[in-house]
Scaffold this motif. Structure first.
Motif, PDB file in Angstrom:
ATOM      1  N   LEU A  97       0.850  -1.188   0.000  1.00 47.51           N
ATOM      2  CA  LEU A  97       0.000   0.000   0.000  1.00 47.51           C
ATOM      3  C   LEU A  97       0.889   1.242   0.000  1.00 47.51           C
ATOM      4  N   ASN A  98       0.984   1.893  -1.127  1.00 50.31           N
ATOM      5  CA  ASN A  98       1.863   3.049  -1.277  1.00 50.31           C
ATOM      6  C   ASN A  98       1.118   4.314  -0.862  1.00 50.31           C
ATOM      7  N   VAL A  99       1.250   4.665   0.419  1.00 49.74           N
ATOM      8  CA  VAL A  99       0.571   5.856   0.922  1.00 49.74           C
ATOM      9  C   VAL A  99       1.221   7.123   0.375  1.00 49.74           C
ATOM     10  N   GLN A 100       2.534   7.115   0.185  1.00 52.22           N
ATOM     11  CA  GLN A 100       3.235   8.310  -0.256  1.00 52.22           C
ATOM     12  C   GLN A 100       2.802   8.729  -1.659  1.00 52.22           C
ATOM     13  N   LYS A 101       2.505   7.757  -2.502  1.00 54.96           N
ATOM     14  CA  LYS A 101       2.176   8.063  -3.894  1.00 54.96           C
ATOM     15  C   LYS A 101       0.896   8.876  -4.012  1.00 54.96           C
ATOM     16  N   ASN A 102      -0.083   8.602  -3.161  1.00 55.90           N
ATOM     17  CA  ASN A 102      -1.375   9.272  -3.260  1.00 55.90           C
ATOM     18  C   ASN A 102      -1.573  10.327  -2.178  1.00 55.90           C
ATOM     19  N   GLY A 103      -0.583  10.488  -1.318  1.00 55.04           N
ATOM     20  CA  GLY A 103      -0.572  11.588  -0.371  1.00 55.04           C
ATOM     21  C   GLY A 103      -1.767  11.668   0.534  1.00 55.04           C
ATOM     22  N   LYS A 104      -2.344  12.861   0.601  1.00 53.35           N
ATOM     23  CA  LYS A 104      -3.420  13.146   1.537  1.00 53.35           C
ATOM     24  C   LYS A 104      -4.672  12.310   1.243  1.00 53.35           C
ATOM     25  N   ILE A 105      -4.909  11.995  -0.019  1.00 61.83           N
ATOM     26  CA  ILE A 105      -6.086  11.188  -0.374  1.00 61.83           C
ATOM     27  C   ILE A 105      -5.993   9.811   0.275  1.00 61.83           C
ATOM     28  N   ALA A 106      -4.801   9.216   0.234  1.00 62.24           N
ATOM     29  CA  ALA A 106      -4.605   7.905   0.849  1.00 62.24           C
ATOM     30  C   ALA A 106      -4.764   7.982   2.362  1.00 62.24           C
ATOM     31  N   ILE A 107      -4.214   9.027   2.963  1.00 62.85           N
ATOM     32  CA  ILE A 107      -4.316   9.178   4.419  1.00 62.85           C
ATOM     33  C   ILE A 107      -5.774   9.331   4.840  1.00 62.85           C
ATOM     34  N   ARG A 108      -6.524  10.142   4.099  1.00 63.11           N
ATOM     35  CA  ARG A 108      -7.954  10.313   4.424  1.00 63.11           C
ATOM     36  C   ARG A 108      -8.705   8.984   4.280  1.00 63.11           C
ATOM     37  N   THR A 109      -8.396   8.244   3.225  1.00 69.73           N
ATOM     38  CA  THR A 109      -9.083   6.963   3.014  1.00 69.73           C
ATOM     39  C   THR A 109      -8.808   5.995   4.154  1.00 69.73           C
ATOM     40  N   LEU A 110      -7.541   5.847   4.522  1.00 66.31           N
ATOM     41  CA  LEU A 110      -7.185   4.926   5.596  1.00 66.31           C
ATOM     42  C   LEU A 110      -7.746   5.388   6.934  1.00 66.31           C
ATOM     43  N   ALA A 111      -7.742   6.701   7.174  1.00 70.26           N
ATOM     44  CA  ALA A 111      -8.308   7.229   8.423  1.00 70.26           C
ATOM     45  C   ALA A 111      -9.805   6.957   8.485  1.00 70.26           C
ATOM     46  N   TYR A 112     -10.488   7.106   7.355  1.00 71.03           N
ATOM     47  CA  TYR A 112     -11.931   6.830   7.322  1.00 71.03           C
ATOM     48  C   TYR A 112     -12.198   5.340   7.516  1.00 71.03           C
ATOM     49  N   PHE A 113     -11.385   4.482   6.882  1.00 70.65           N
ATOM     50  CA  PHE A 113     -11.519   3.037   7.079  1.00 70.65           C
ATOM     51  C   PHE A 113     -11.399   2.685   8.558  1.00 70.65           C
ATOM     52  N   PHE A 114     -10.349   3.189   9.191  1.00 70.79           N
ATOM     53  CA  PHE A 114     -10.106   2.855  10.592  1.00 70.79           C
ATOM     54  C   PHE A 114     -11.224   3.398  11.483  1.00 70.79           C
TER      55      PHE A 114
END
Length: 481
Positions: A97-114
């Protein structure tokens, strides 16, 4: 003339036969798609019917043990495979899971999942404690008299969580958990001392946290880590195939366990009553999230009518219910969100492929099932135990296999964390054929609403990415001419 009439009759019958053939093929396809459900349902019916017919025979404990033996081996096999599967799944998943590649969008997605997973675990736990589906145990054993031993405090519980989060021996953590207990001092009557001890049962929270840290660091090490990532990915795929093969033994195994349990239960009416309460509790938890909580989240973040959005998702949700498979509904979910709802493809193509990290229905179902077994066996849990379960189930719900009855496989593994007997898990299979379908609908619904929420929160990033793309395209066009 007779020959001509015969030819016409033969042609007509051939045409009718050709018309009937597609119908037969459709029926066969439907039967094949639902073969697991049909076989499991038949196994439950045969097992339950055999158990009821054997009750008047007053079977001995040895006979019941022999009847339940195939199911016992099935449970042991699940317990054998689930832990290495979870380890390989978490490590390969977090590493790729490359969080760095998608930046803030990835962080928001994972935060919402959790956040939504934790919310569902809290919801399921709260309803299980409120409705007590497993209370009024049908077991014949008497309750133990109250002890004067000091009770474990909230502080002790939180300290135990920290000790289990960071076990001093990873291999021992697969076999034992750390807990605080009070022991009578020899030579005294009322003096107790606090001891940090260990007991049998996998320290899942410690194993999961180690795998997350290991996989996250592995994913940042560049090309040289690819060999290790591929290693765990191959292990994960191998164990997935093993699990899918073992799952097909469910009909026969569950039938044998149900037969033995029903034949030996002293009060079958109360057991059925408890299962009905279990179904009601799970259904209420899933319905609250489905029709109320997730709609409020959508309304407050997206600022639009949530039910207008919900109505457009009907094809995907119906597919999830019919197939009881999140993976089977993904193509339809893509089509609905991109072609009909017109969601941004950059969001859908990032969120939906990693949707296995977002199993909201499973997150609500698992704690109810586990606490149901604990209540059946009069197992007292402290505050630390509940917090431990909240964290562990949240992480486990984000690393589950997309196979039938995945929640029950995790429940088998979690039973050891509270010293609950595995044989009572067999009772849950009697209702899982229905609850698993409703649970899958909530899992798919969670992905669809994640897309809407993340797209709304990432509007600025999406606009900037669009400007960069347009600028690049214009520059390339000017260079050409």
């Amino acid at each position: 003339m007779m020959d001509k009439h015969a030819d016409e009759m033969e042609t007509q019958s051939q045409t009718e036969h050709d018309r009937q053939r597609p119908t037969k093929n459709k029926c066969l396809k439907r039967l094949r798609k639902n073969a697991f459900l049909i076989c499991t349902f038949i196994g439950i019916i045969i097992g339950a019917g055999s158990g009821f017919s054997l009750r008047p025979q007053k079977l001995t404990a040895d006979t019941v043990s022999l009847i339940s033996y195939p199911g016992e081996l099935f449970m042991r096999t699940l317990k054998l495979l689930v832990l290495p599967f979870v380890v390989s799944c978490i490590i390969s998943g977090t590493a790729s899971l490359n969080v760095q590649k998608n930046g803030k969008i990835a962080i928001r997605t994972l935060a919402y999942f959790f956040s939504t997973s934790l919310l569902n675990v809290v919801l399921g736990t709260s309803l299980a404690l409120l409705m007590q589906p497993g209370t009024a145990s049908y077991k014949s054993s008497e309750r133990k008299p109250p002890s004067h031993r000091p009770q474990i405090s909230v502080q002790d519980g939180f300290l135990d969580i920290g000790r289990n989060l960071l076990p001093d021996n990873l291999f021992r953590a697969t076999l034992e958990t750390t807990f605080t207990k009070y022991e009578l001092v020899p030579g005294t009557n009322d003096t107790y001392r606090k001891i940090v001890d260990s007991r049998a049962g996998t320290d899942m929270i410690g194993v999961v946290l180690f795998c997350i840290m290991f996989g996250s660091i592995l994913g940042t090490m560049g090309p040289k880590s690819q060999v290790v990532i591929d290693f765990f990915s191959v292990i994960n795929e191998t164990l997935m195939k093993l699990l899918r093969g073992v799952i097909w033994l469910t009909p026969f195994s569950v039938g044998s366990i149900l037969c033995g349990r029903i034949a030996s239960l002293p009060n079958i009416g109360e057991a059925m009553d408890r299962l009905a309460w279990l179904v009601l509790t799970v259904f209420l938890a899933l319905s609250l999230y489905h029709f109320f909580i997730v709609q409020l989240i959508y309304f407050f973040i997206v600022r639009q009518n949530p039910f207008a959005y919900y109505a457009q998702l009907a094809p995907s949700l119906l597919t999830a219910f019919a197939t009881s498979s999140k993976a089977a509904s993904i193509p339809i979910t893509f089509k609905v969100l991109e072609d009909e709802v017109k969601m941004d493809k950059r969001i859908t193509r990032f969120v939906l492929p990693i949707g296995n990290l977002n199993l909201n229905g499973s997150a609500a179902h698992m704690p109810i099932s586990l606490l149901f077994i604990a209540q059946l066996n009069d197992i007292d849990l402290g505050v630390g135990d509940y917090v431990n379960l909240l964290i562990t189930i949240t992480f486990l719900s984000m690393s589950m296999a997309t196979v039938p009855s995945a929640s029950l496989m995790m429940t088998v593994m979690l039973c050891s964390t509270i010293n609950a007997p595995l044989e009572d898990v067999s009772l849950l299979f009697a209702t899982d054929w229905l609850l698993d379908r409703i649970e899958t609908v909530n899992n798919v619904l969670g992905d669809c609403y994640t897309v809407a929420v993340v797209q709304k929160l990432s509007a600025r990033e999406l606009a900037s990415l669009r400007q960069v793309r347009e600028w690049t395209e214009n520059r390339n066009r000017n260079n050409i001419f």
